[in-house]
Design an enzyme around this catalytic site. Structure first.
Site, PDB file in Angstrom:
ATOM      1  N   LYS A 177      20.909  54.479  -2.050  1.00 37.08           N
ATOM      2  CA  LYS A 177      19.594  54.565  -1.412  1.00 37.08           C
ATOM      3  C   LYS A 177      19.599  53.631  -0.205  1.00 37.08           C
ATOM      4  O   LYS A 177      19.561  52.417  -0.350  1.00 37.08           O
ATOM      5  CB  LYS A 177      18.479  54.133  -2.366  1.00 37.08           C
ATOM      6  CG  LYS A 177      17.110  54.301  -1.726  1.00 37.08           C
ATOM      7  CD  LYS A 177      16.051  53.367  -2.300  1.00 37.08           C
ATOM      8  CE  LYS A 177      15.726  52.199  -1.423  1.00 37.08           C
ATOM      9  NZ  LYS A 177      15.250  52.452  -0.061  1.00 37.08           N
ATOM     10  N   GLY A 230      19.155  42.394  -0.699  1.00 36.36           N
ATOM     11  CA  GLY A 230      17.780  42.361  -0.203  1.00 36.36           C
ATOM     12  C   GLY A 230      17.125  41.057  -0.613  1.00 36.36           C
ATOM     13  O   GLY A 230      17.806  40.043  -0.820  1.00 36.36           O
ATOM     14  N   SER A 231      15.810  41.098  -0.803  1.00 40.85           N
ATOM     15  CA  SER A 231      15.084  39.853  -1.056  1.00 40.85           C
ATOM     16  C   SER A 231      15.286  39.368  -2.489  1.00 40.85           C
ATOM     17  O   SER A 231      15.572  40.153  -3.404  1.00 40.85           O
ATOM     18  CB  SER A 231      13.589  40.068  -0.811  1.00 40.85           C
ATOM     19  OG  SER A 231      13.062  40.909  -1.817  1.00 40.85           O
ATOM     20  N   GLY A 235      15.324  41.393  -5.985  1.00 43.99           N
ATOM     21  CA  GLY A 235      16.536  41.175  -6.778  1.00 43.99           C
ATOM     22  C   GLY A 235      16.207  40.836  -8.224  1.00 43.99           C
ATOM     23  O   GLY A 235      16.885  41.276  -9.159  1.00 43.99           O
ATOM     24  N   GLU A 252      22.743  40.347  -4.049  1.00 51.75           N
ATOM     25  CA  GLU A 252      23.026  39.522  -2.872  1.00 51.75           C
ATOM     26  C   GLU A 252      21.683  39.347  -2.154  1.00 51.75           C
ATOM     27  O   GLU A 252      21.123  40.311  -1.633  1.00 51.75           O
ATOM     28  CB  GLU A 252      24.060  40.280  -2.016  1.00 51.75           C
ATOM     29  CG  GLU A 252      24.315  39.730  -0.650  1.00 51.75           C
ATOM     30  CD  GLU A 252      24.635  38.263  -0.660  1.00 51.75           C
ATOM     31  OE1 GLU A 252      25.381  37.820  -1.535  1.00 51.75           O
ATOM     32  OE2 GLU A 252      24.100  37.555   0.201  1.00 51.75           O
ATOM     33  N   CYS A 286      21.238  37.395   6.310  1.00 54.14           N
ATOM     34  CA  CYS A 286      21.137  36.489   5.151  1.00 54.14           C
ATOM     35  C   CYS A 286      21.833  35.190   5.486  1.00 54.14           C
ATOM     36  O   CYS A 286      21.527  34.152   4.910  1.00 54.14           O
ATOM     37  CB  CYS A 286      21.846  37.044   3.923  1.00 54.14           C
ATOM     38  SG  CYS A 286      21.606  38.741   3.638  1.00 54.14           S
ATOM     39  N   GLU A 388      12.869  31.382   3.371  1.00 54.04           N
ATOM     40  CA  GLU A 388      13.615  32.254   4.276  1.00 54.04           C
ATOM     41  C   GLU A 388      12.625  32.997   5.187  1.00 54.04           C
ATOM     42  O   GLU A 388      11.638  33.551   4.716  1.00 54.04           O
ATOM     43  CB  GLU A 388      14.430  33.270   3.472  1.00 54.04           C
ATOM     44  CG  GLU A 388      15.281  34.153   4.374  1.00 54.04           C
ATOM     45  CD  GLU A 388      16.181  35.122   3.603  1.00 54.04           C
ATOM     46  OE1 GLU A 388      15.693  35.729   2.635  1.00 54.04           O
ATOM     47  OE2 GLU A 388      17.356  35.257   3.995  1.00 54.04           O
TER      48      GLU A 388
HETATM   49  C1  UN1 Z   1      24.029  39.711   5.810  1.00 57.82           C
HETATM   50  O1  UN1 Z   1      23.392  39.047   6.600  1.00 57.82           O
HETATM   51  O2  UN1 Z   1      23.475  40.224   4.827  1.00 57.82           O
HETATM   52  O3  UN1 Z   1      28.765  36.893   7.783  1.00 57.82           O
HETATM   53  C2  UN1 Z   1      25.466  40.010   5.968  1.00 57.82           C
HETATM   54  C3  UN1 Z   1      28.018  37.583   8.479  1.00 57.82           C
HETATM   55  C4  UN1 Z   1      28.194  39.085   8.473  1.00 57.82           C
HETATM   56  C5  UN1 Z   1      27.535  39.683   7.293  1.00 57.82           C
HETATM   57  C6  UN1 Z   1      26.098  39.283   7.100  1.00 57.82           C
HETATM   58  N1  UN1 Z   1      29.589  39.393   8.507  1.00 57.82           N
HETATM   59  O4  UN1 Z   1      27.136  37.093   9.154  1.00 57.82           O
END
Ligand code: UN1
Length: 498
Positions: A177, A230-231, A235, A252, A286, A388
């Site tokens: 999805k 995602g958040s 999660g 993640e 992230c 965040e």
């Molecule tokens: C993400 O922000 O979810 O290391 C992944 C990094 C990228 C991947 C980020 N290669 O910033």
């Protein structure tokens, strides 16, 4: 303007409409009048069809020799390489990040696909001596069945590839999805798989909202594994949905990553890195550098240089090669970021050093543009230190010493990525040991992970798993320990040989 193309779900090797008969629009965040396409507004019935197809396809796919599964992935990687420029342009249009970065995103998907294709001829287990005579021991991986994937909009092709390619290589089938903001990039990935001979039912895509598609996917008993990026809030729901059946669950989630700049650092290098780490992808990673912890001796010098560079960033439509920072992904995300800018201005003691609002006027009115924003004198109790933001906002935090900097770095609910700028090798190694994150950089910003290294974080960032590298295989497989006794006698370990 031509009417937007209608994209269908991909179920059992066919492009099909949703049971609902409805679609949603995919909009360019740099220009809301630009409708990229219409995608299926699916519901639980479509998810059910996709899981049925994937469960059926699994019966055969698991028996395809892994090197053969890998060969398909090699061809997919080559196809993505060939179509890289078009996929990158599609991605900038649907997601907003600048072309150099979307080319990087597609490249990351290519790298990952090649890497996992190679695993087709590796995927090693162990052989080890038995404690008994004439007995053989080995461990082999086995697939889990149908893997459900719920992917985010910030890395619209790279992250789906992180999940799909190891799952497929291990002999699992997939229902994905995509984020509703960026389904076109997942469509492009799936289309490459279809064109390169992925058998029907092995990969399936169902577009739509988290509630209507993600939820039935993660609750279905036929799904053996759910991988989610995602958040942290969502999660937790995924984790709870997987718990009753003990599904493999890979999460993640958020980050509040810091760069520590010591008094012995190369300041210009640290400014370069912080600018890229904080405002690359509009801060929507992230891994974004959202806290910059500065030794008090270099605080003022760093702040002056950093603010000047942030003010000079060219913000706009990422399809223009001169642009350095694109828009927020959508209106809701922009409003969240604006709200944090407001919170930052009201925090007792924080100083707004630049930005602090929306970019307005002319072409900016067409999209969701926010100013590169820096808050100074941020301290650990502030919300902008702890939460965040996922946007173009970063903090400067003064530290008295190395120990103080490490304490500040670790004083956070998340643990994805961290960095130190220093010219002192002892400090670099000590910080590598002392900061509790899943990723650590020395003299480089917190972003920029490579696909042949494990990716993931500690604390509220993850649940102990890693993506990419061979560690990803652990998410999408179970170990089986196999004992072959060729002694023709009954042999009792721990008893007969004592
Ligand atoms: C993400 O922000 O979810 O290391 C992944 C990094 C990228 C991947 C980020 N290669 O910033």
């Amino acid at each position: 303007m031509a009417r937007p193309k209608v994209y269908n779900n991909f179920i059992n090797g066919k492009w099909v409409k949703s049971h609902t008969g409805e679609t949603f629009e995919n909009i360019n965040p740099a220009d809301k009048t630009d409708v990229i396409g219409k995608f299926q507004k699916s519901d639980a019935r479509d998810v059910d069809d996709a899981i049925s197809a994937a469960a059926e396809a699994f019966k055969k796919w698991r028996l395809v020799p892994a090197p053969k599964r890998g060969e398909i992935l090699y061809r997919v990687a080559q196809r993505l390489w060939k179509d890289k420029e078009q996929h990158s342009r599609d991605m900038t249009r649907e997601m907003g990040k600048v072309l150099a970065e979307t080319r990087g995103d597609v490249q990351e998907a290519i790298d990952m696909t090649f890497y996992m294709a190679g695993e087709g001829r590796r995927s090693f287990g162990q052989t080890t001596p038995s404690e008994m005579n004439n007995k053989f021991c080995m461990s082999v991986r086995q697939p889990l069945g149908v893997c459900g994937m719920i992917t985010p909009w910030n890395f619209p092709m790279a992250i789906p590839s992180w999940k799909m390619t190891p799952a497929l290589m291990m002999g699992n089938t997939v229902v994905i999805k995509p984020a509703t903001d960026t389904p076109l990039s997942v469509y492009n990935l799936i289309k490459a798989m279809e064109d390169e001979g992925m058998p029907a039912g092995v990969v399936n895509m169902v577009t739509g909202s988290g509630g209507s598609v993600g939820s039935p996917l993660m609750h279905d008993k036929r799904v053996g594994c759910v991988s989610f990026t995602g958040s942290t809030e969502i999660g937790r729901k995924v984790s709870a949905a997987c718990a009753p059946d003990f599904k493999h669950c890979h999460l993640e989630m958020g980050g509040k990553n810091c760069i520590i700049v010591m008094d012995d650092a190369n300041i210009d290098l640290a400014v370069d890195g912080s600018l890229w780490g904080a405002f690359g992808t509009t801060g929507q990673r992230c891994t974004a550098s959202s806290r910059i912890i500065l030794h008090k001796k270099i605080y003022a010098k760093f702040a002056r240089k950093f603010v000047a560079r942030a003010k000079a960033l060219k913000v706009g439509n990422g399809l223009n090669e001169k642009i350095q920072m694109g828009p927020a992904i959508n209106e809701e995300q922009m409003n969240t970021v604006l709200e944090y800018m407001r919170i930052g201005k009201e925090e007792d003691g924080a100083k707004l050093l630049c930005g602090g609002g929306r970019l307005k006027g002319g072409k900016y009115n067409k999209g969701w543009f926010t100013q590169p924003t820096i808050f100074g004198d941020v301290t650990r109790k502030m919300r902008i230190f702890q939460e965040e933001i996922f946007g173009s906002v970063t903090d400067l935090i003064p530290a008295r010493s190395y120990d103080h900097a490490i304490a500040l770095a670790n004083d956070c609910a998340y643990g994805l990525s961290a960095a130190i700028y220093t010219s002192n090798v002892n400090r670099a190694f000590a910080a590598m040991r002392d900061v509790y994150t899943g990723i650590f950089y020395v003299n480089a910003p917190t972003i920029g992970a490579e696909t042949h290294m494990p990716f993931g974080g500690t604390k509220h960032t993850g649940n102990g798993h890693r993506e990419a590298c061979t560690q990803a295989l652990d998410v999408f497989s179970e170990w089986k320990s196999v004992y072959v006794d060729f002694s023709n006698t009954i042999q009792r370990p721990q008893i007969d040989n004592q």
